[in-house]
Write a protein that holds these residues in place. Sequence first.
Motif, short mmCIF file in Angstrom:
data_model
loop_
_atom_site.label_atom_id
_atom_site.label_comp_id
_atom_site.label_asym_id
_atom_site.label_seq_id
_atom_site.Cartn_x
_atom_site.Cartn_y
_atom_site.Cartn_z
N TYR A 10 -4.09 -16.67 -6.04
CA TYR A 10 -4.91 -16.22 -4.78
C TYR A 10 -4.37 -16.98 -3.63
CZ TYR A 10 -8.02 -14.24 -1.62
OH TYR A 10 -8.63 -13.59 -0.41
N PHE A 13 -1.30 -16.25 -2.05
CA PHE A 13 -1.06 -14.74 -1.43
C PHE A 13 -1.04 -14.93 0.24
CE2 PHE A 13 -3.16 -12.54 -5.27
CZ PHE A 13 -2.07 -12.61 -5.76
N GLN A 71 -4.71 -7.18 -5.52
CA GLN A 71 -4.79 -8.72 -5.55
C GLN A 71 -4.49 -9.24 -4.17
OE1 GLN A 71 -1.56 -9.72 -8.32
NE2 GLN A 71 -2.62 -9.23 -10.03
N SER A 72 -3.62 -9.00 -3.56
CA SER A 72 -3.09 -9.58 -2.14
C SER A 72 -3.81 -8.85 -0.79
CB SER A 72 -1.39 -9.26 -1.87
OG SER A 72 -1.21 -7.96 -1.96
#
Length: 170
Positions: A10, A13, A71-72
């Motif tokens: 994370y 990102f 996720q991003s």
Amino acid sequence: DNEPVTQDMYSSFRVNCNAWLHSQHCMALPRRLPCEPERPLWARLGRLLTREEAPPLNEGLAVFCITGARQSQSAMEAWLEGSQQGNLSYCLLRALELRQYRDCSYLDWLEAAHEVAEVLRSQVMPYMDQYFQIAYGKNAGPDECRVFDSKSTFVTQDRAKRRRGQKHRP
């Protein structure tokens, strides 16, 4: 796209800050901090006392997890229709209202929420970069179970029995 994300992943990102900076007219904010604050000592010690593996789920459970962003992306909250709320919550509630609380599957519900999000994206927050996701257990798919319907338990139990090779008794 539906794999677990570690904090290291994370941190790497690149978060698009324009998603909420260009939506200040509706007081949009990210729902997650760009980095996770360090855990207190007692929380780090607690990990040593807990077991790593969760017990298996009951075979009669239909498990669905709907997330507000991939996720991003950053899940956002904004001032919508007179109150501060998360975009996912707003879209799911509006989708239920649009369907008039009719009997619909989880997949239908999420598709209706996506339509509401598209309207938000086109009219209110053009830089909104969040897209909703659904994850589900192996006992029932999102197109098989109805939202808030206890009868979906029968679908999951029947599927689990078939997987074990047992026949359903009427």
